[in-house]
Enzyme design. Sequence first.
Site, short mmCIF file in Angstrom:
data_model
loop_
_atom_site.label_atom_id
_atom_site.label_comp_id
_atom_site.label_asym_id
_atom_site.label_seq_id
_atom_site.Cartn_x
_atom_site.Cartn_y
_atom_site.Cartn_z
N SER A 130 0.84 -1.20 0.00
CA SER A 130 0.00 0.00 0.00
C SER A 130 0.87 1.24 0.00
O SER A 130 1.98 1.24 0.55
CB SER A 130 -0.85 -0.02 1.27
OG SER A 130 -1.44 1.23 1.49
N TYR A 154 -1.03 -0.99 10.65
CA TYR A 154 -1.35 -1.58 9.34
C TYR A 154 -0.20 -1.34 8.35
O TYR A 154 0.30 -2.26 7.69
CB TYR A 154 -2.65 -0.97 8.80
CG TYR A 154 -2.91 -1.29 7.35
CD1 TYR A 154 -3.16 -2.60 6.94
CD2 TYR A 154 -2.88 -0.28 6.38
CE1 TYR A 154 -3.38 -2.90 5.60
CE2 TYR A 154 -3.10 -0.57 5.04
CZ TYR A 154 -3.35 -1.88 4.65
OH TYR A 154 -3.56 -2.17 3.33
N LYS A 158 2.57 -3.92 6.39
CA LYS A 158 2.81 -3.97 4.93
C LYS A 158 4.30 -3.77 4.63
O LYS A 158 4.87 -4.45 3.77
CB LYS A 158 1.97 -2.90 4.22
CG LYS A 158 0.48 -3.22 4.20
CD LYS A 158 0.20 -4.39 3.27
CE LYS A 158 -1.20 -4.93 3.42
NZ LYS A 158 -1.45 -6.16 2.66
P1 NAD Z 1 -10.95 -6.95 1.66
O1 NAD Z 1 -11.09 -6.97 3.13
O2 NAD Z 1 -12.13 -6.63 0.84
O3 NAD Z 1 -10.33 -8.33 1.14
C1 NAD Z 1 -9.42 -9.07 1.89
C2 NAD Z 1 -9.92 -10.50 1.91
O4 NAD Z 1 -9.00 -11.30 2.65
C3 NAD Z 1 -11.28 -10.64 2.58
O5 NAD Z 1 -12.16 -11.33 1.72
C4 NAD Z 1 -10.99 -11.42 3.87
O6 NAD Z 1 -12.07 -12.26 4.20
C5 NAD Z 1 -9.73 -12.17 3.49
N1 NAD Z 1 -8.86 -12.49 4.61
C6 NAD Z 1 -8.38 -11.65 5.55
N2 NAD Z 1 -7.60 -12.32 6.42
C7 NAD Z 1 -7.60 -13.61 6.01
C8 NAD Z 1 -6.98 -14.77 6.48
N3 NAD Z 1 -6.22 -14.78 7.58
N4 NAD Z 1 -7.17 -15.92 5.80
C9 NAD Z 1 -7.94 -15.97 4.68
N5 NAD Z 1 -8.56 -14.88 4.20
C10 NAD Z 1 -8.39 -13.71 4.85
O7 NAD Z 1 -9.76 -5.95 1.34
P2 NAD Z 1 -9.26 -5.44 -0.07
O8 NAD Z 1 -9.56 -4.01 -0.17
O9 NAD Z 1 -9.71 -6.36 -1.13
O10 NAD Z 1 -7.70 -5.58 0.15
C11 NAD Z 1 -6.95 -6.63 -0.43
C12 NAD Z 1 -5.49 -6.38 -0.15
O11 NAD Z 1 -5.12 -5.11 -0.67
C13 NAD Z 1 -5.14 -6.33 1.33
O12 NAD Z 1 -3.89 -6.95 1.50
C14 NAD Z 1 -5.04 -4.86 1.63
O13 NAD Z 1 -4.18 -4.60 2.71
C15 NAD Z 1 -4.48 -4.34 0.33
N6 NAD Z 1 -4.77 -2.93 0.08
C16 NAD Z 1 -6.06 -2.51 -0.02
C17 NAD Z 1 -6.32 -1.16 -0.24
C18 NAD Z 1 -7.74 -0.64 -0.33
O14 NAD Z 1 -7.96 0.56 -0.15
N7 NAD Z 1 -8.73 -1.48 -0.61
C19 NAD Z 1 -5.26 -0.25 -0.39
C20 NAD Z 1 -3.96 -0.72 -0.31
C21 NAD Z 1 -3.72 -2.07 -0.08
#
Ligand code: NAD
Length: 342
Positions: A130, A154, A158
């Site tokens: 991120s 968080y 990362k």
């Molecule tokens: P999200 O919460 O919608 O998706 C994450 C998924 O991972 C969820 O479906 C959750 O159920 C699953 N999950 C979490 N912990 C788990 C575990 N221990 N075992 C199995 N499944 C697990 O989030 P997102 O927005 O889709 O984010 C996806 C990735 O992108 C993450 O790593 C997040 O940190 C990163 N990210 C997201 C954003 C954003 O703004 N959406 C920005 C930067 C980085």
Amino acid sequence: MQDKPTTTVLVTGAAGYVGSHTVVALLERGYGVVALDNHCNGSPVAYERVQKLTGASFVKVVADVRDEVALAHILSTYPVDACIHLAALKAVAESGQKPLDYWSNNVGGLLAVLRALQHAGPCRLVFSSSATVYGVPEFSPVPEAAALRPASVYGQTKLAGEQILLALAAQSPLSRLATLRYFNPVGAHPSGLIGEAPHGTPNNLMPYITQVALRQRHELSVFGGDYPTPDGTCIRDYIHIQDLAAGHVAALRHLLDEPGSFTVNLGTGRGTSVRELISTFDRVNGVCVPSVVVGRRSGDVSEYFADPSLAKELLGWCARHTVEDMCRDAWRWQLRNPEGYT
Ligand code: NAD
Ligand code: UDP
């Protein structure tokens, strides 16, 4: 459309926001997918929608990504060539309240995946990092070489993930590891079938805007109107989720074709203020989102946006969607799914 018809990708966190769109992008291009999620924040309904959109079937595994037995079973059962590792907890404020959960999920999960992949052969892994690893950037556009000083638990998890990948790449040159630093993903698939479905009160701006537009919430609080920006509100680099999903496929393709590891920003290179996002949303959707300026949110950075030139040079990827597209698609998703995946 197909470019790697025989390649199978393990996608962790596949039922989530980024995961569901990435799985669609992979299936549309002919990749095989093994989807893993424990549904702590993602819904299995997303999978039904993905299947409806693509007409393609894929393997679904309900498991915690830290479950090494489950991972070993997947890797011995399916011909997995690479992994896109998205599973993580992502709420900045919550990460300060539940630091152990964040370190365990975000770093423990990555370690479990890497150990399992390494056991099966040299790792091919795309990691979702991120822009939060930059903390308060000294200037924008922010290049990958900018200082890394995350301000939240968080963000620290990362950065730790990135450091683990750097150590692995140094120790195991046959590994191929891609770190993607996302800026602010927003919007939804243009079908309105999949999108962002936050549980409870949204932390992020776009889902809050769409819920206010639907009158599920009274008004939007604009956190701070006195920042040193042209209209006084914070500036971010919003990127359409479809572009982000395409960025994962581009990174994966590069890993499969070329040796080496890399880190790239995934952003548009354009900054948009909170006020601009609200007014664009109102204009393209013919709605009015009531808003009121309140005090600054602690920890917010006044302005930052990506330098996305490395992703273009290395992967041939660049963001194509406009802020108008993001607002239109986010609204379509919200209108068609007022309660998210129910
Ligand atoms: P999200 O919460 O919608 O998706 C994450 C998924 O991972 C969820 O479906 C959750 O159920 C699953 N999950 C979490 N912990 C788990 C575990 N221990 N075992 C199995 N499944 C697990 O989030 P997102 O927005 O889709 O984010 C996806 C990735 O992108 C993450 O790593 C997040 O940190 C990163 N990210 C997201 C954003 C954003 O703004 N959406 C920005 C930067 C980085
Ligand atoms: N923001 C806001 N009201 C909200 C949510 C967010 O004014 O209800 C602002 C926030 O202060 C920031 C921008 O919108 O300037 C983007 O916030 P978000 O949480 O979506 O992303 P991040 O701050 O993590 O980049």
